[in-house]
Design a protein around this motif. Structure first.
Motif, PDB file in Angstrom:
ATOM      1  N   ARG A  38     -12.613   4.696  -8.424  1.00 37.22           N
ATOM      2  CA  ARG A  38     -12.094   3.329  -8.339  1.00 37.22           C
ATOM      3  C   ARG A  38     -11.103   3.262  -7.188  1.00 37.22           C
ATOM      4  O   ARG A  38     -10.685   4.285  -6.661  1.00 37.22           O
ATOM      5  N   GLY A  40      -8.103   1.511  -7.538  1.00 33.07           N
ATOM      6  CA  GLY A  40      -6.806   1.644  -8.194  1.00 33.07           C
ATOM      7  C   GLY A  40      -5.811   0.592  -7.767  1.00 33.07           C
ATOM      8  O   GLY A  40      -6.059  -0.177  -6.831  1.00 33.07           O
ATOM      9  N   PRO A  41      -4.663   0.537  -8.445  1.00 36.01           N
ATOM     10  CA  PRO A  41      -3.653  -0.486  -8.176  1.00 36.01           C
ATOM     11  C   PRO A  41      -2.861  -0.168  -6.913  1.00 36.01           C
ATOM     12  O   PRO A  41      -2.964   0.934  -6.386  1.00 36.01           O
ATOM     13  N   GLN A  45       2.662  -0.720  -7.919  1.00 34.46           N
ATOM     14  CA  GLN A  45       2.339  -1.354  -9.210  1.00 34.46           C
ATOM     15  C   GLN A  45       3.356  -1.060 -10.332  1.00 34.46           C
ATOM     16  O   GLN A  45       3.731  -1.976 -11.064  1.00 34.46           O
ATOM     17  N   ASP A  49       5.203  -3.862 -12.704  1.00 36.57           N
ATOM     18  CA  ASP A  49       5.131  -3.847 -14.169  1.00 36.57           C
ATOM     19  C   ASP A  49       6.529  -3.955 -14.780  1.00 36.57           C
ATOM     20  O   ASP A  49       6.766  -4.743 -15.686  1.00 36.57           O
ATOM     21  N   LYS A  52       7.993  -7.371 -14.296  1.00 36.41           N
ATOM     22  CA  LYS A  52       7.377  -8.322 -15.226  1.00 36.41           C
ATOM     23  C   LYS A  52       7.949  -8.162 -16.634  1.00 36.41           C
ATOM     24  O   LYS A  52       8.350  -9.125 -17.288  1.00 36.41           O
TER      25      LYS A  52
ATOM     26  N   LYS B   6       1.372 -10.277 -10.760  1.00 35.24           N
ATOM     27  CA  LYS B   6       0.900  -8.999 -10.226  1.00 35.24           C
ATOM     28  C   LYS B   6       0.691  -7.959 -11.317  1.00 35.24           C
ATOM     29  O   LYS B   6       0.197  -6.884 -11.044  1.00 35.24           O
ATOM     30  N   SER B   7       1.130  -8.260 -12.510  1.00 31.60           N
ATOM     31  CA  SER B   7       1.034  -7.274 -13.580  1.00 31.60           C
ATOM     32  C   SER B   7       0.580  -7.933 -14.882  1.00 31.60           C
ATOM     33  O   SER B   7       1.315  -7.950 -15.856  1.00 31.60           O
ATOM     34  N   PRO B   8      -0.623  -8.534 -14.874  1.00 29.76           N
ATOM     35  CA  PRO B   8      -1.066  -9.205 -16.098  1.00 29.76           C
ATOM     36  C   PRO B   8      -1.758  -8.225 -17.044  1.00 29.76           C
ATOM     37  O   PRO B   8      -2.789  -7.668 -16.709  1.00 29.76           O
ATOM     38  N   TRP B   9      -1.166  -7.988 -18.174  1.00 31.52           N
ATOM     39  CA  TRP B   9      -1.765  -7.100 -19.173  1.00 31.52           C
ATOM     40  C   TRP B   9      -2.541  -7.967 -20.152  1.00 31.52           C
ATOM     41  O   TRP B   9      -2.033  -8.969 -20.661  1.00 31.52           O
ATOM     42  N   PRO B  31     -14.750   0.634 -15.092  1.00 30.68           N
ATOM     43  CA  PRO B  31     -14.301   1.133 -13.789  1.00 30.68           C
ATOM     44  C   PRO B  31     -15.065   0.522 -12.615  1.00 30.68           C
ATOM     45  O   PRO B  31     -14.529   0.398 -11.524  1.00 30.68           O
ATOM     46  N   ASP B  34     -13.111  -2.360 -11.680  1.00 30.00           N
ATOM     47  CA  ASP B  34     -11.769  -1.862 -11.378  1.00 30.00           C
ATOM     48  C   ASP B  34     -10.707  -2.964 -11.384  1.00 30.00           C
ATOM     49  O   ASP B  34     -10.093  -3.252 -10.353  1.00 30.00           O
ATOM     50  N   GLU B  36      -7.894  -2.831 -12.492  1.00 29.47           N
ATOM     51  CA  GLU B  36      -6.547  -2.293 -12.267  1.00 29.47           C
ATOM     52  C   GLU B  36      -6.101  -2.546 -10.826  1.00 29.47           C
ATOM     53  O   GLU B  36      -4.910  -2.508 -10.526  1.00 29.47           O
ATOM     54  N   ARG B  37      -7.057  -2.829  -9.919  1.00 25.93           N
ATOM     55  CA  ARG B  37      -6.715  -3.232  -8.546  1.00 25.93           C
ATOM     56  C   ARG B  37      -5.722  -4.379  -8.544  1.00 25.93           C
ATOM     57  O   ARG B  37      -4.875  -4.505  -7.675  1.00 25.93           O
ATOM     58  N   GLY B  39      -3.641  -4.991 -10.985  1.00 26.34           N
ATOM     59  CA  GLY B  39      -2.569  -4.681 -11.924  1.00 26.34           C
ATOM     60  C   GLY B  39      -2.925  -5.002 -13.361  1.00 26.34           C
ATOM     61  O   GLY B  39      -2.083  -4.902 -14.254  1.00 26.34           O
ATOM     62  N   ILE B  41      -4.162  -4.468 -16.964  1.00 27.11           N
ATOM     63  CA  ILE B  41      -4.371  -3.365 -17.896  1.00 27.11           C
ATOM     64  C   ILE B  41      -4.923  -3.966 -19.175  1.00 27.11           C
ATOM     65  O   ILE B  41      -4.429  -4.981 -19.660  1.00 27.11           O
ATOM     66  N   ASN B  42      -5.972  -3.344 -19.685  1.00 27.58           N
ATOM     67  CA  ASN B  42      -6.549  -3.805 -20.938  1.00 27.58           C
ATOM     68  C   ASN B  42      -5.766  -3.170 -22.083  1.00 27.58           C
ATOM     69  O   ASN B  42      -5.890  -1.987 -22.346  1.00 27.58           O
TER      70      ASN B  42
END
Lengths: 290, 146
Positions: A38, A40-41, A45, A49, A52, B6-9, B31, B34, B36-37, B39, B41-42
């Motif tokens: 992948r 990746g971030p 990042q 986080d 946020k 930028k960081s939505p979970w 994947p 992706d 996570e590109r 930000g 996260i599941n």
């Protein structure tokens, strides 16, 4: 080491460790993504986080979490400040253990099933990691005749020459401390385990941000402890630490999580065979001629 | 864009969907795409979530669960109704045990219709949700939603 140098070391640690720890965490996530084919971030990042989380609503399962997670962060920062000011290695190790007690209490305070399981596993994690950290302090004392980091770094011989076993055992326990597979029993950064967030599952917003920040501090403390083995040759030390961290990421991506029993058995065995035996051999050979 | 976007979970809940939309959501989280590109996260944990992705028309059995999960997500939060059932109840809207859309139980910010939803539409929906999340964060910072 005089008082000004000591204070400067502590202050530099308190300011720079979160920056460096966050960057290491970011690079870690990018490398992990590359290992999984992948992109990746972004490297920054982890900072997005944290920022946020800091702006989220303050919601608690139990308001005491606020105090307990602050205690966790402050004690870890204190532990690192002692280390970087050239202070007593025993104090560093015990402050580190005490800090985790605060995290465990924060997880118990939520009184939620996943949080409780996470807290119990974190407790096991502390139990597993503590012997090697104490052996490390003992080993440095045998080699340099002092528990003080300022004396250890000024020793002309690198401790790795006398303590290779202790170093390897510390490397094994680092996997648990960095929360990486196969020993990420208490909480994981990835969603590939049966208990994903465990100890942090009831924390949110600022309390979670503090736990993450404390983890960055701890990462730097542990890597600095590894670097301490190469006090006379810091360049080699940095190379070895970078290789060790890369191996941790690789292992994280290769292995599934083991059970808590397996964690305890394998890491205690490694500690006993490599760590305790190393110290015992030094003792039998009559210590180190300094 | 500030850090909220930028960081939505993301948390996904199936409120009696047929699994068609769920498969599309899970596929988009693999994947290969992706996420996570960005930000994303599941997360399976409402305490850590920012974006609540819901599928299905919501029935009598799970409307309390849906409400409970929504209440556990700290502000700022955004709800995305994925699929036509979540958006309006779809072909099931007149069934005796179906509430008829997620917005009959909790407030919805973004609707993504489709049966099942196209991955492109899903991704566009989440991108729209990021904009809403940003606005809500500004409101929280001003004390509006606290």
């Amino acid at each position: 080491m005089n008082i000004v140098m000591a204070a400067a070391g502590a202050v530099l640690f308190l300011i720079l460790a979160p920056v460096l720890g966050g960057l290491i965490s970011g690079v870690d996530r990018v490398l992990t993504a590359r290992m999984q084919s992948r992109r990746g971030p972004p490297v920054l990042q982890p900072f997005y986080d944290i920022s946020k989380l800091w702006h989220k609503e303050r919601a608690f399962a139990n308001p005491v979490e606020m105090i307990l997670t602050s205690g966790y962060l402050i004690l870890i920062a204190f532990s690192g400040a002692i280390l970087f000011s050239g202070g007593d290695l025993l104090l560093v190790v015990f402050a580190l253990a005490l800090s985790h007690t605060f995290l465990i209490l924060a997880a118990y305070a939520a009184n939620a099933p996943y949080s409780t399981v996470g807290a119990e596993r974190e407790l096991i994690g502390v139990m597993v990691a503590e012997p090697i950290l104490i052996l490390l302090a003992a080993g440095f004392f045998i080699v340099t005749g002092s528990f003080f980091v300022s004396d250890i770094v000024s020793d002309p011989t690198s401790a790795i020459v006398y303590l290779p076993g202790v170093f390897l055992a510390l490397f094994a326990v680092l996997t648990l401390k960095l929360r990486k597979s196969p020993f990420d029993i208490a909480t994981s950064h990835h969603a590939h385990q049966e208990l994903v967030k465990g100890v942090t599952s009831s924390l949110s917003g600022r309390t979670l941000a503090k736990v993450e920040l404390a983890h960055w501090y701890e990462t730097i403390i542990l890597l600095a402890m590894m670097l301490l083995f190469f006090a006379a040759n810091p360049v080699l030390g940095i190379i070895v630490v970078v290789i060790c961290y890369f191996l941790e990421i690789l292992m994280d991506n290769l292995f599934p999580r083991v059970t808590w029993k397996m964690t305890m058995k394998s890491l205690w065995t490694v500690t006993l065979i490599l760590g305790a035996a190393n110290i015992a051999v030094l003792g039998i050979l009559g210590g180190v001629m300094v | 864009m500030s850090s909220a976007g930028k960081s939505p979970w993301l948390m996904h809940y199936n409120a009696s969907s047929c699994n068609g939309c769920d498969i599309e959501i899970l596929a988009a989280l693999t994947p290969l795409y992706d996420v996570e590109r960005f930000g994303i996260i599941n997360t399976g944990n409402p305490a850590h979530a920012d974006i609540f992705v819901v599928t299905g028309g919501v029935n009598e059995q799970n409307k309390e669960v849906l409400k409970n999960l929504y209440d556990q997500i700290p502000e700022p939060k955004v709800v995305v109704a994925v699929g036509i059932c979540a958006s309006s109840g779809g072909v099931f809207r007149d069934c005796y045990n179906v509430s008829g859309g997620v917005d009959t139980i909790i407030p919805v910010d973004v609707y993504v219709p489709g049966c099942s939803v196209r991955p492109e539409a899903l991704i566009e929906g989440v991108v729209k949700a990021l904009g809403v999340l940003e606005e809500k964060r500004a409101a929280v910072d001003n004390g509006g939603l606290r």
